[in-house]
Design a protein around this motif. Structure first.
Motif, PDB file in Angstrom:
ATOM      1  N   GLU A 341       0.771  -1.385  -0.150  1.00  9.15           N
ATOM      2  CA  GLU A 341      -0.004   0.092   0.075  1.00  9.15           C
ATOM      3  C   GLU A 341       0.944   1.497  -0.420  1.00  9.15           C
ATOM      4  O   GLU A 341       0.406   2.466  -0.667  1.00  9.15           O
ATOM      5  CB  GLU A 341      -1.067   0.530   1.286  1.00  9.15           C
ATOM      6  N   ILE A 342       2.309   1.334   0.311  1.00  6.88           N
ATOM      7  CA  ILE A 342       2.982   2.490   0.220  1.00  6.88           C
ATOM      8  C   ILE A 342       3.449   3.031  -0.963  1.00  6.88           C
ATOM      9  O   ILE A 342       3.307   2.399  -1.659  1.00  6.88           O
ATOM     10  CB  ILE A 342       4.224   2.426   1.259  1.00  6.88           C
ATOM     11  N   LEU A 343       3.083   4.172  -0.708  1.00 11.31           N
ATOM     12  CA  LEU A 343       3.938   5.351  -2.335  1.00 11.31           C
ATOM     13  C   LEU A 343       4.425   6.488  -1.498  1.00 11.31           C
ATOM     14  O   LEU A 343       4.040   7.335  -0.640  1.00 11.31           O
ATOM     15  CB  LEU A 343       2.255   5.608  -2.792  1.00 11.31           C
ATOM     16  N   SER A 344       5.835   6.328  -2.122  1.00  6.17           N
ATOM     17  CA  SER A 344       6.479   7.559  -1.737  1.00  6.17           C
ATOM     18  C   SER A 344       6.364   9.088  -2.192  1.00  6.17           C
ATOM     19  O   SER A 344       6.708   8.238  -3.496  1.00  6.17           O
ATOM     20  CB  SER A 344       8.115   7.006  -0.917  1.00  6.17           C
ATOM     21  N   LEU A 345       5.814   9.843  -2.635  1.00  7.61           N
ATOM     22  CA  LEU A 345       5.867  11.236  -2.895  1.00  7.61           C
ATOM     23  C   LEU A 345       7.127  12.085  -3.610  1.00  7.61           C
ATOM     24  O   LEU A 345       8.225  11.987  -2.150  1.00  7.61           O
ATOM     25  CB  LEU A 345       4.394  11.884  -2.714  1.00  7.61           C
ATOM     26  N   PRO A 346       7.356  12.451  -4.301  1.00  3.80           N
ATOM     27  CA  PRO A 346       8.554  13.629  -4.670  1.00  3.80           C
ATOM     28  C   PRO A 346       8.502  14.742  -2.928  1.00  3.80           C
ATOM     29  O   PRO A 346       7.592  14.816  -2.614  1.00  3.80           O
ATOM     30  CB  PRO A 346       7.617  14.713  -5.394  1.00  3.80           C
TER      31      PRO A 346
END
Ligand code: PLP
Length: 369
Positions: A341-346
Protein backbone atom coordinates in the motif's frame (compact mmCIF):
# COMPACT_ATOMS: atom_id res chain seq x y z
CA UNK A 1 5.27 19.07 -16.14
CA UNK A 2 7.85 16.53 -14.95
CA UNK A 3 8.14 16.37 -11.17
CA UNK A 4 11.36 14.84 -9.91
CA UNK A 5 11.54 12.64 -6.85
CA UNK A 6 14.99 14.02 -6.10
CA UNK A 7 17.07 16.68 -7.90
CA UNK A 8 20.70 16.62 -6.85
CA UNK A 9 21.82 18.68 -9.84
CA UNK A 10 19.51 21.54 -8.85
CA UNK A 11 20.82 21.41 -5.30
CA UNK A 12 24.43 21.47 -6.52
CA UNK A 13 23.80 24.44 -8.81
CA UNK A 14 22.28 26.40 -5.91
CA UNK A 15 25.58 26.18 -3.95
CA UNK A 16 27.98 25.53 -6.84
CA UNK A 17 30.64 28.10 -5.96
CA UNK A 18 31.04 26.93 -2.38
CA UNK A 19 31.10 23.25 -3.38
CA UNK A 20 33.58 23.79 -6.20
CA UNK A 21 35.94 25.73 -3.98
CA UNK A 22 35.69 23.10 -1.20
CA UNK A 23 36.63 20.34 -3.66
CA UNK A 24 39.40 22.47 -5.14
CA UNK A 25 40.77 23.16 -1.63
CA UNK A 26 41.17 19.44 -0.96
CA UNK A 27 42.90 18.92 -4.31
CA UNK A 28 45.20 21.89 -3.68
CA UNK A 29 46.14 20.56 -0.24
CA UNK A 30 46.27 17.00 -1.57
CA UNK A 31 45.28 15.56 1.81
CA UNK A 32 42.93 12.97 0.40
CA UNK A 33 42.58 10.68 3.40
CA UNK A 34 41.83 12.02 6.88
CA UNK A 35 43.29 15.42 7.68
CA UNK A 36 41.71 18.74 8.48
CA UNK A 37 38.49 18.44 6.44
CA UNK A 38 37.47 15.19 8.09
CA UNK A 39 38.39 16.39 11.58
CA UNK A 40 36.50 19.63 11.13
CA UNK A 41 33.43 17.94 9.69
CA UNK A 42 33.42 15.52 12.63
CA UNK A 43 33.56 18.49 15.02
CA UNK A 44 30.90 20.45 13.15
CA UNK A 45 28.55 17.47 12.98
CA UNK A 46 29.05 16.81 16.73
CA UNK A 47 28.17 20.46 17.42
CA UNK A 48 25.13 20.20 15.14
CA UNK A 49 23.83 17.17 17.05
CA UNK A 50 24.60 18.55 20.51
CA UNK A 51 23.93 16.41 23.59
CA UNK A 52 27.64 15.83 24.19
CA UNK A 53 28.05 13.28 21.38
CA UNK A 54 31.33 12.81 19.51
CA UNK A 55 31.59 11.50 15.99
CA UNK A 56 33.72 9.32 13.71
CA UNK A 57 33.54 9.52 9.93
CA UNK A 58 33.44 6.17 8.10
CA UNK A 59 32.95 4.88 4.56
CA UNK A 60 29.15 4.68 4.44
CA UNK A 61 26.06 4.24 6.62
CA UNK A 62 26.13 0.44 6.47
CA UNK A 63 29.72 0.39 7.77
CA UNK A 64 28.73 2.90 10.46
CA UNK A 65 26.01 0.56 11.72
CA UNK A 66 28.12 -2.56 11.43
CA UNK A 67 31.13 -1.08 13.22
CA UNK A 68 28.93 0.56 15.87
CA UNK A 69 27.34 -2.80 16.67
CA UNK A 70 30.74 -4.55 16.69
CA UNK A 71 32.07 -2.02 19.21
CA UNK A 72 29.41 -3.09 21.71
CA UNK A 73 30.99 -6.58 22.01
CA UNK A 74 27.62 -8.31 22.14
CA UNK A 75 27.61 -12.09 22.76
CA UNK A 76 27.66 -14.11 19.50
CA UNK A 77 24.23 -15.44 18.59
CA UNK A 78 22.47 -12.87 20.77
CA UNK A 79 19.19 -11.51 19.42
CA UNK A 80 18.80 -7.96 18.17
CA UNK A 81 15.36 -6.41 17.74
CA UNK A 82 15.01 -4.37 14.55
CA UNK A 83 12.07 -3.02 12.53
CA UNK A 84 10.62 -5.21 9.77
CA UNK A 85 10.17 -2.09 7.67
CA UNK A 86 13.58 -0.53 7.17
CA UNK A 87 16.33 -0.47 4.58
CA UNK A 88 18.13 -3.81 4.41
CA UNK A 89 21.40 -2.34 5.77
CA UNK A 90 19.95 -2.36 9.30
CA UNK A 91 19.59 -6.14 9.16
CA UNK A 92 22.92 -6.68 7.39
CA UNK A 93 24.79 -4.91 10.17
CA UNK A 94 23.29 -7.28 12.75
CA UNK A 95 23.90 -10.49 10.79
CA UNK A 96 27.45 -9.48 9.80
CA UNK A 97 28.23 -9.28 13.53
CA UNK A 98 27.21 -12.91 14.14
CA UNK A 99 23.97 -11.85 15.83
CA UNK A 100 20.40 -12.97 15.24
CA UNK A 101 17.69 -10.68 13.87
CA UNK A 102 14.24 -10.43 15.46
CA UNK A 103 11.86 -8.40 13.32
CA UNK A 104 9.43 -6.07 15.05
CA UNK A 105 6.29 -4.64 13.44
CA UNK A 106 5.82 -0.94 12.70
CA UNK A 107 3.18 1.34 14.18
CA UNK A 108 1.15 4.08 12.46
CA UNK A 109 4.26 6.32 12.42
CA UNK A 110 6.22 3.53 10.62
CA UNK A 111 8.76 3.24 13.43
CA UNK A 112 8.98 0.40 16.00
CA UNK A 113 5.60 -0.58 17.45
CA UNK A 114 6.23 -0.55 21.19
CA UNK A 115 3.83 -3.28 22.27
CA UNK A 116 5.11 -5.60 19.53
CA UNK A 117 8.66 -4.74 20.57
CA UNK A 118 8.03 -5.65 24.19
CA UNK A 119 6.20 -8.85 23.28
CA UNK A 120 9.24 -10.05 21.30
CA UNK A 121 11.85 -9.53 24.02
CA UNK A 122 13.26 -12.78 25.41
CA UNK A 123 16.29 -13.54 27.62
CA UNK A 124 18.29 -14.08 24.40
CA UNK A 125 17.85 -10.42 23.35
CA UNK A 126 20.87 -8.16 23.68
CA UNK A 127 20.02 -4.97 21.76
CA UNK A 128 17.45 -2.88 19.93
CA UNK A 129 18.12 -0.95 16.73
CA UNK A 130 15.79 2.05 16.69
CA UNK A 131 15.45 3.24 13.09
CA UNK A 132 14.25 6.81 12.69
CA UNK A 133 12.49 6.03 9.44
CA UNK A 134 11.36 8.46 6.75
CA UNK A 135 12.74 11.40 8.79
CA UNK A 136 10.87 10.80 12.04
CA UNK A 137 12.27 9.68 15.38
CA UNK A 138 11.26 6.34 16.84
CA UNK A 139 9.52 6.42 20.26
CA UNK A 140 12.74 6.86 22.19
CA UNK A 141 11.26 7.29 25.71
CA UNK A 142 9.55 3.92 25.53
CA UNK A 143 12.49 2.24 23.78
CA UNK A 144 15.02 3.50 26.33
CA UNK A 145 12.74 2.43 29.18
CA UNK A 146 12.39 -1.11 27.80
CA UNK A 147 16.14 -1.26 27.15
CA UNK A 148 16.83 -0.29 30.75
CA UNK A 149 14.32 -2.78 32.18
CA UNK A 150 15.65 -5.68 30.11
CA UNK A 151 19.34 -4.72 30.05
CA UNK A 152 19.52 -4.13 26.28
CA UNK A 153 21.86 -1.86 24.31
CA UNK A 154 20.29 0.74 22.03
CA UNK A 155 21.69 1.53 18.59
CA UNK A 156 20.11 4.39 16.64
CA UNK A 157 19.92 4.14 12.85
CA UNK A 158 19.73 7.81 11.86
CA UNK A 159 20.39 7.32 8.14
CA UNK A 160 17.08 8.98 7.21
CA UNK A 161 16.83 11.60 9.91
CA UNK A 162 19.64 14.20 9.93
CA UNK A 163 18.38 16.97 12.20
CA UNK A 164 15.14 15.29 13.31
CA UNK A 165 14.29 15.85 16.97
CA UNK A 166 12.47 13.99 19.74
CA UNK A 167 11.45 16.03 22.79
CA UNK A 168 13.69 18.78 21.47
CA UNK A 169 16.86 16.66 21.22
CA UNK A 170 18.41 15.53 17.97
CA UNK A 171 18.27 11.86 17.02
CA UNK A 172 21.63 10.20 17.47
CA UNK A 173 21.94 11.58 21.01
CA UNK A 174 19.71 9.01 22.77
CA UNK A 175 21.18 5.54 22.42
CA UNK A 176 24.48 3.91 23.35
CA UNK A 177 25.68 4.54 19.83
CA UNK A 178 24.24 5.71 16.51
CA UNK A 179 24.91 5.69 12.78
CA UNK A 180 24.31 8.19 9.97
CA UNK A 181 24.55 7.72 6.20
CA UNK A 182 25.56 10.45 3.78
CA UNK A 183 24.41 8.56 0.69
CA UNK A 184 23.76 11.25 -1.96
CA UNK A 185 19.96 11.19 -1.70
CA UNK A 186 19.86 11.62 2.08
CA UNK A 187 18.82 14.93 3.71
CA UNK A 188 22.56 15.51 4.13
CA UNK A 189 24.18 13.72 1.22
CA UNK A 190 27.74 13.50 -0.08
CA UNK A 191 28.87 13.24 -3.71
CA UNK A 192 29.41 9.53 -3.20
CA UNK A 193 29.42 7.30 -0.12
CA UNK A 194 29.94 8.50 3.43
CA UNK A 195 28.86 7.65 6.96
CA UNK A 196 29.25 8.67 10.60
CA UNK A 197 29.24 6.92 13.96
CA UNK A 198 28.05 8.98 16.92
CA UNK A 199 28.24 8.33 20.64
CA UNK A 200 28.66 10.02 23.98
CA UNK A 201 30.81 7.11 25.13
CA UNK A 202 34.41 7.95 24.24
CA UNK A 203 35.58 4.37 24.86
CA UNK A 204 33.06 3.00 22.36
CA UNK A 205 34.09 5.58 19.76
CA UNK A 206 37.73 4.73 20.36
CA UNK A 207 36.94 1.07 19.73
CA UNK A 208 35.10 2.04 16.54
CA UNK A 209 38.13 4.03 15.41
CA UNK A 210 40.37 1.02 15.98
CA UNK A 211 38.01 -1.29 14.08
CA UNK A 212 37.69 1.15 11.17
CA UNK A 213 41.42 1.92 10.98
CA UNK A 214 42.98 -1.54 10.61
CA UNK A 215 42.78 -2.35 14.30
CA UNK A 216 44.78 0.53 15.74
CA UNK A 217 44.81 4.21 16.53
CA UNK A 218 48.16 4.86 14.87
CA UNK A 219 49.69 3.78 11.59
CA UNK A 220 51.04 0.21 11.79
CA UNK A 221 49.52 -0.33 15.23
CA UNK A 222 47.20 -3.37 15.06
CA UNK A 223 45.74 -4.15 18.48
CA UNK A 224 42.74 -6.02 17.12
CA UNK A 225 41.77 -7.43 13.73
CA UNK A 226 40.34 -4.38 12.04
CA UNK A 227 39.20 -3.27 8.61
CA UNK A 228 39.26 -0.14 6.50
CA UNK A 229 36.34 2.27 6.55
CA UNK A 230 37.08 5.98 6.20
CA UNK A 231 35.18 9.12 5.30
CA UNK A 232 36.87 10.52 2.24
CA UNK A 233 38.34 14.06 2.58
CA UNK A 234 36.60 15.39 -0.53
CA UNK A 235 33.28 14.09 0.81
CA UNK A 236 33.96 15.70 4.20
CA UNK A 237 34.69 19.06 2.53
CA UNK A 238 31.43 18.84 0.54
CA UNK A 239 29.45 17.79 3.62
CA UNK A 240 30.84 20.75 5.59
CA UNK A 241 29.33 23.09 3.00
CA UNK A 242 26.03 21.24 2.87
CA UNK A 243 25.70 21.03 6.66
CA UNK A 244 25.34 24.81 6.69
CA UNK A 245 22.19 24.48 4.57
CA UNK A 246 20.68 21.42 6.23
CA UNK A 247 18.32 23.23 8.62
CA UNK A 248 16.89 25.44 5.88
CA UNK A 249 16.52 22.48 3.50
CA UNK A 250 14.75 20.51 6.24
CA UNK A 251 12.46 23.48 6.87
CA UNK A 252 11.58 23.55 3.18
CA UNK A 253 10.79 19.81 3.32
CA UNK A 254 8.41 20.58 6.20
CA UNK A 255 6.67 23.23 4.07
CA UNK A 256 6.16 20.76 1.24
CA UNK A 257 4.91 18.14 3.71
CA UNK A 258 2.50 20.72 5.16
CA UNK A 259 1.19 21.47 1.69
CA UNK A 260 0.66 17.77 0.93
CA UNK A 261 -0.99 17.10 4.29
CA UNK A 262 -3.40 19.98 4.00
CA UNK A 263 -4.39 19.26 0.42
CA UNK A 264 -4.75 15.49 0.80
CA UNK A 265 -6.49 15.36 4.20
CA UNK A 266 -9.96 13.81 4.09
CA UNK A 267 -9.62 12.19 0.67
CA UNK A 268 -10.97 8.63 0.37
CA UNK A 269 -8.67 5.61 0.16
CA UNK A 270 -5.54 7.30 1.42
CA UNK A 271 -3.70 7.18 4.76
CA UNK A 272 -1.45 10.16 5.39
CA UNK A 273 1.77 10.03 7.45
CA UNK A 274 1.36 10.82 11.13
CA UNK A 275 3.90 12.84 13.10
CA UNK A 276 4.08 12.29 16.85
CA UNK A 277 3.70 15.39 19.03
CA UNK A 278 7.15 14.87 20.52
CA UNK A 279 8.82 14.92 17.09
CA UNK A 280 10.09 17.39 14.56
CA UNK A 281 10.15 15.34 11.37
CA UNK A 282 12.69 16.11 8.62
CA UNK A 283 10.63 14.32 5.95
CA UNK A 284 13.32 12.28 4.28
CA UNK A 285 10.36 10.61 2.60
CA UNK A 286 6.66 11.46 2.43
CA UNK A 287 4.93 8.07 2.47
CA UNK A 288 1.21 7.61 1.96
CA UNK A 289 -0.74 4.36 1.95
CA UNK A 290 -3.57 3.45 -0.36
CA UNK A 291 -5.52 0.33 -1.32
CA UNK A 292 -5.63 1.92 -4.75
CA UNK A 293 -1.87 2.13 -5.05
CA UNK A 294 -1.71 0.61 -8.50
CA UNK A 295 -4.12 3.23 -9.91
CA UNK A 296 -2.12 5.99 -8.22
CA UNK A 297 1.16 4.68 -9.62
CA UNK A 298 -0.27 4.55 -13.11
CA UNK A 299 -1.67 8.09 -12.85
CA UNK A 300 1.62 9.51 -11.51
CA UNK A 301 3.64 7.77 -14.17
CA UNK A 302 1.32 8.97 -16.93
CA UNK A 303 1.72 12.56 -15.72
CA UNK A 304 5.52 12.44 -15.43
CA UNK A 305 5.60 12.45 -11.63
CA UNK A 306 8.34 10.32 -10.09
CA UNK A 307 7.60 8.24 -6.99
CA UNK A 308 9.24 5.55 -4.90
CA UNK A 309 8.36 2.46 -2.84
CA UNK A 310 10.05 2.29 0.55
CA UNK A 311 10.15 -0.61 0.67
CA UNK A 312 8.58 -2.96 -1.91
CA UNK A 313 8.97 -5.92 0.48
CA UNK A 314 9.26 -5.73 4.23
CA UNK A 315 12.47 -7.49 5.25
CA UNK A 316 10.96 -10.69 6.73
CA UNK A 317 9.38 -11.28 3.31
CA UNK A 318 12.61 -11.03 1.32
CA UNK A 319 14.43 -14.22 0.26
CA UNK A 320 17.51 -13.23 2.26
CA UNK A 321 15.66 -12.82 5.56
CA UNK A 322 12.81 -15.35 5.46
CA UNK A 323 13.19 -18.81 6.97
CA UNK A 324 16.89 -18.51 7.69
CA UNK A 325 18.82 -19.50 10.80
CA UNK A 326 19.94 -15.99 11.64
CA UNK A 327 16.36 -14.72 11.95
CA UNK A 328 13.91 -15.63 14.74
CA UNK A 329 10.61 -15.96 12.86
CA UNK A 330 7.91 -13.63 14.14
CA UNK A 331 4.75 -12.11 12.65
CA UNK A 332 4.85 -8.47 11.52
CA UNK A 333 1.27 -7.84 10.44
CA UNK A 334 1.35 -4.14 9.56
CA UNK A 335 4.66 -4.31 7.71
CA UNK A 336 3.39 -7.19 5.58
CA UNK A 337 0.01 -5.57 4.87
CA UNK A 338 1.45 -2.17 4.16
CA UNK A 339 4.20 -3.25 1.78
CA UNK A 340 1.51 -3.37 -0.93
CA UNK A 341 0.00 0.00 0.00
CA UNK A 342 2.90 2.38 0.60
CA UNK A 343 3.87 5.02 -1.94
CA UNK A 344 6.55 7.72 -1.54
CA UNK A 345 5.71 11.08 -3.13
CA UNK A 346 8.35 13.49 -4.46
CA UNK A 347 9.99 15.19 -1.47
CA UNK A 348 12.89 17.57 -1.09
CA UNK A 349 13.92 21.18 -1.02
CA UNK A 350 14.13 21.04 -4.82
CA UNK A 351 10.33 21.09 -5.17
CA UNK A 352 8.45 24.26 -6.11
CA UNK A 353 4.97 24.74 -4.62
CA UNK A 354 3.44 24.35 -8.10
CA UNK A 355 5.12 20.98 -8.47
CA UNK A 356 3.77 19.74 -5.14
CA UNK A 357 0.35 21.09 -6.11
CA UNK A 358 0.54 19.17 -9.38
CA UNK A 359 1.26 15.96 -7.42
CA UNK A 360 -1.82 16.66 -5.29
CA UNK A 361 -4.03 17.31 -8.35
CA UNK A 362 -3.02 14.05 -10.00
CA UNK A 363 -3.63 12.08 -6.78
CA UNK A 364 -7.00 13.75 -6.25
CA UNK A 365 -8.10 12.95 -9.80
CA UNK A 366 -7.02 9.36 -9.45
CA UNK A 367 -8.74 8.92 -6.08
CA UNK A 368 -11.95 10.85 -6.70
CA UNK A 369 -12.20 11.36 -10.46
C1 PLP B 1 17.61 3.20 7.36
C2 PLP B 1 18.94 3.06 6.67
N1 PLP B 1 19.95 2.44 7.31
C3 PLP B 1 21.16 2.31 6.74
C4 PLP B 1 21.42 2.80 5.48
C5 PLP B 1 22.77 2.51 4.87
O1 PLP B 1 23.46 3.62 4.46
P1 PLP B 1 24.52 3.55 3.23
O2 PLP B 1 23.72 3.45 1.98
O3 PLP B 1 25.26 4.84 3.34
O4 PLP B 1 25.38 2.37 3.45
C6 PLP B 1 20.41 3.48 4.79
C7 PLP B 1 20.62 4.10 3.49
O5 PLP B 1 20.87 3.76 2.46
C8 PLP B 1 19.13 3.60 5.38
O6 PLP B 1 18.13 4.22 4.76
Amino acid sequence: MVVKFLDLKKQYLSIKEEIDSAIFRVIENSAFIGGDEVLRFEEEFSAFLGGGVRTLGVGNGTDALEIAIQSLNLPQGGEVLIPANTFVATAEAVVRNGLKVVFVDCGQDYTLDISDLESKITPACVAIVAVHLYGQSARMNEILKLAKNYGLKVIEDCAQSHGATYNGEKVGTFGDIGAFSFYPGKNLGAFGDGGMIVSRDSLLLRRCREIAHHGGLKKYEHNIVGRNSRLDSIQAAILRVKLRYLESWNARRREIAGLYLEALRGLPNIALPEVKESCVCVWHLFVIRSLKRQALREALQREGIEYGLHYPLSLPNTPAYSKVAFVRETACKNATLWQDEILSLPMGEHLENEEAQRVVEVLKDALCG
